[in-house]
Design an enzyme around this catalytic site. Structure first.
Site, PDB file in Angstrom:
ATOM      1  N   PHE A   9       0.829  -1.110   0.010  1.00 54.02           N
ATOM      2  CA  PHE A   9      -0.018  -0.138   0.084  1.00 54.02           C
ATOM      3  C   PHE A   9       0.846   1.265  -0.182  1.00 54.02           C
ATOM      4  O   PHE A   9       0.376   2.454   0.040  1.00 54.02           O
ATOM      5  CB  PHE A   9      -0.986  -0.021   0.966  1.00 54.02           C
ATOM      6  CG  PHE A   9      -0.385  -0.121   2.602  1.00 54.02           C
ATOM      7  CD1 PHE A   9       0.248   1.043   3.411  1.00 54.02           C
ATOM      8  CD2 PHE A   9      -0.190  -1.438   3.276  1.00 54.02           C
ATOM      9  CE1 PHE A   9       1.083   0.658   4.429  1.00 54.02           C
ATOM     10  CE2 PHE A   9       0.363  -1.702   4.601  1.00 54.02           C
ATOM     11  CZ  PHE A   9       0.922  -0.269   5.165  1.00 54.02           C
ATOM     12  N   ARG A  69      -1.324   6.208  21.234  1.00 54.16           N
ATOM     13  CA  ARG A  69      -1.756   5.270  20.612  1.00 54.16           C
ATOM     14  C   ARG A  69      -3.093   4.508  21.083  1.00 54.16           C
ATOM     15  O   ARG A  69      -3.910   4.358  20.193  1.00 54.16           O
ATOM     16  CB  ARG A  69      -0.785   3.954  20.692  1.00 54.16           C
ATOM     17  CG  ARG A  69       0.636   4.379  20.018  1.00 54.16           C
ATOM     18  CD  ARG A  69       0.599   4.354  18.485  1.00 54.16           C
ATOM     19  NE  ARG A  69       0.405   3.324  17.724  1.00 54.16           N
ATOM     20  CZ  ARG A  69       0.446   3.044  16.464  1.00 54.16           C
ATOM     21  NH1 ARG A  69       0.802   3.810  15.676  1.00 54.16           N
ATOM     22  NH2 ARG A  69       0.404   1.745  16.084  1.00 54.16           N
ATOM     23  N   THR A 112      -5.316   0.722  13.744  1.00 53.86           N
ATOM     24  CA  THR A 112      -5.114   1.420  12.532  1.00 53.86           C
ATOM     25  C   THR A 112      -6.238   1.163  11.555  1.00 53.86           C
ATOM     26  O   THR A 112      -6.748   2.117  10.989  1.00 53.86           O
ATOM     27  CB  THR A 112      -4.030   0.385  11.798  1.00 53.86           C
ATOM     28  OG1 THR A 112      -2.728   0.408  12.656  1.00 53.86           O
ATOM     29  CG2 THR A 112      -3.456   1.048  10.401  1.00 53.86           C
ATOM     30  N   ARG A 126      -9.950   7.254  16.011  1.00 57.74           N
ATOM     31  CA  ARG A 126     -10.135   6.553  14.468  1.00 57.74           C
ATOM     32  C   ARG A 126     -11.583   6.141  14.380  1.00 57.74           C
ATOM     33  O   ARG A 126     -12.235   5.885  13.470  1.00 57.74           O
ATOM     34  CB  ARG A 126      -8.948   5.473  14.301  1.00 57.74           C
ATOM     35  CG  ARG A 126      -7.706   6.156  13.893  1.00 57.74           C
ATOM     36  CD  ARG A 126      -6.542   5.245  14.048  1.00 57.74           C
ATOM     37  NE  ARG A 126      -5.413   5.784  13.249  1.00 57.74           N
ATOM     38  CZ  ARG A 126      -4.373   5.289  13.253  1.00 57.74           C
ATOM     39  NH1 ARG A 126      -3.948   4.066  14.003  1.00 57.74           N
ATOM     40  NH2 ARG A 126      -3.036   5.774  12.585  1.00 57.74           N
ATOM     41  N   ASN A 170      -7.185   7.077   7.994  1.00 53.98           N
ATOM     42  CA  ASN A 170      -7.733   6.815   9.158  1.00 53.98           C
ATOM     43  C   ASN A 170      -7.188   7.908  10.372  1.00 53.98           C
ATOM     44  O   ASN A 170      -7.120   7.745  11.458  1.00 53.98           O
ATOM     45  CB  ASN A 170      -6.917   5.362   9.820  1.00 53.98           C
ATOM     46  CG  ASN A 170      -5.380   5.603   9.638  1.00 53.98           C
ATOM     47  OD1 ASN A 170      -4.771   6.579   9.393  1.00 53.98           O
ATOM     48  ND2 ASN A 170      -4.622   4.616  10.109  1.00 53.98           N
ATOM     49  N   HIS A 208      -2.190  10.153  12.609  1.00 56.58           N
ATOM     50  CA  HIS A 208      -1.020   9.298  12.863  1.00 56.58           C
ATOM     51  C   HIS A 208      -0.521   9.567  14.259  1.00 56.58           C
ATOM     52  O   HIS A 208      -0.839  10.429  14.930  1.00 56.58           O
ATOM     53  CB  HIS A 208       0.044   9.995  12.096  1.00 56.58           C
ATOM     54  CG  HIS A 208       1.358   9.485  12.287  1.00 56.58           C
ATOM     55  ND1 HIS A 208       1.781   8.307  11.623  1.00 56.58           N
ATOM     56  CD2 HIS A 208       2.492   9.829  13.151  1.00 56.58           C
ATOM     57  CE1 HIS A 208       3.219   7.716  12.113  1.00 56.58           C
ATOM     58  NE2 HIS A 208       3.273   8.970  12.879  1.00 56.58           N
TER      59      HIS A 208
END
Ligand code: GDP
Length: 141
Positions: free
Chosen positions: A59, A87, A93, A104, A114, A117
Site C-alpha cells: 500500500f 496510541r 489502524t 479513529r 484513518n 497518525h
C-alpha cells in the site's frame, strides 16, 4: 528513556472533513500539551520519505498519494507516557477494529484514511518530530 513526547498528524481525510478542531479538542482533553503545531501539505516525495519504512508494503504508493492529497496538521505532543497513551487514544489502524470512543473509531473512514497518525516509539517520535519541526520549534513556547 521516555521523552514524554509523541508526534501526530491530522491526516488529509480528517482535515478536509473539518474534523481538525474536534480531534485537537479530544487530544487536549486527554491531557496532551501542544508543544509545536503547523498546517502544511506533504509533497509526494516528502510523504515517501516520511513513510520510507513502509516502502516494501503493497500500500506504500497509495499511502504516499493519499498523504500528499491535501493539507494536514503536524504536531508534537507532550504528556507522561505520551507514545503509549496516544496510541490508545487514537485506536487501531483499521477503524473497524478501533475501540469505541477512540479518534479513529469516531473519525476514520478506512484503514488508509484513518484520520490521525501517532508515533509507535519514543525513537520514532523524535525522528518524526524532527522531520517537520526545527530545533527552535521543538523547544516549545
Ligand atoms: P499505524 O501505526 O496505526 O498508523 O499503522 P502502520 O504504521 O501499520 O501504517 C501506516 C499507515 O499506512 C496507516 O496509518 C494507514 O494510513 C496506512 N495503512 C496501513 N495498513 C494499510 C493497508 O492495509 N492498506 C492501505 N491502503 N493503507 C494502510
Amino acid at each position: 528513556m521516555s521523552t514524554n513526547r509523541t508526534f501526530t498528524m491530522i491526516k488529509p481525510d480528517a482535515f478536509g472533513a473539518g474534523n481538525a478542531g474536534a480531534i485537537l479538542k479530544m487530544i487536549e482533553e486527554a491531557g496532551f500539551k501542544l508543544v509545536a503545531m503547523k498546517i502544511t501539505q506533504l509533497s509526494g516525495e516528502a510523504a515517501g520519505k516520511f513513510y520510507a519504512v513502509h516502502q516494501a508494503r503493497p500500500f506504500y504508493k497509495d499511502l504516499c498519494a493519499y498523504m500528499s492529497s491535501g493539507p494536514i496538521i503536524a504536531a508534537i505532543l507532550e504528556k507522561e507516557n505520551a507514545v503509549a497513551d496516544f496510541r490508545k487514544l487514537i485506536g487501531a489502524t483499521n477503524p473497524a477494529d478501533a475501540a469505541e470512543g477512540t479518534i479513529r473509531k469516531l473519525y476514520a473512514t478506512s484503514i488508509e484514511a484513518n484520520a490521525v497518525h501517532g508515533s509507535d516509539s519514543d525513537e520514532n517520535a523524535a525522528i518524526e518530530g524532527s522531520f517537520f519541526f526545527s530545533e527552535m520549534e521543538k523547544v516549545g513556547v
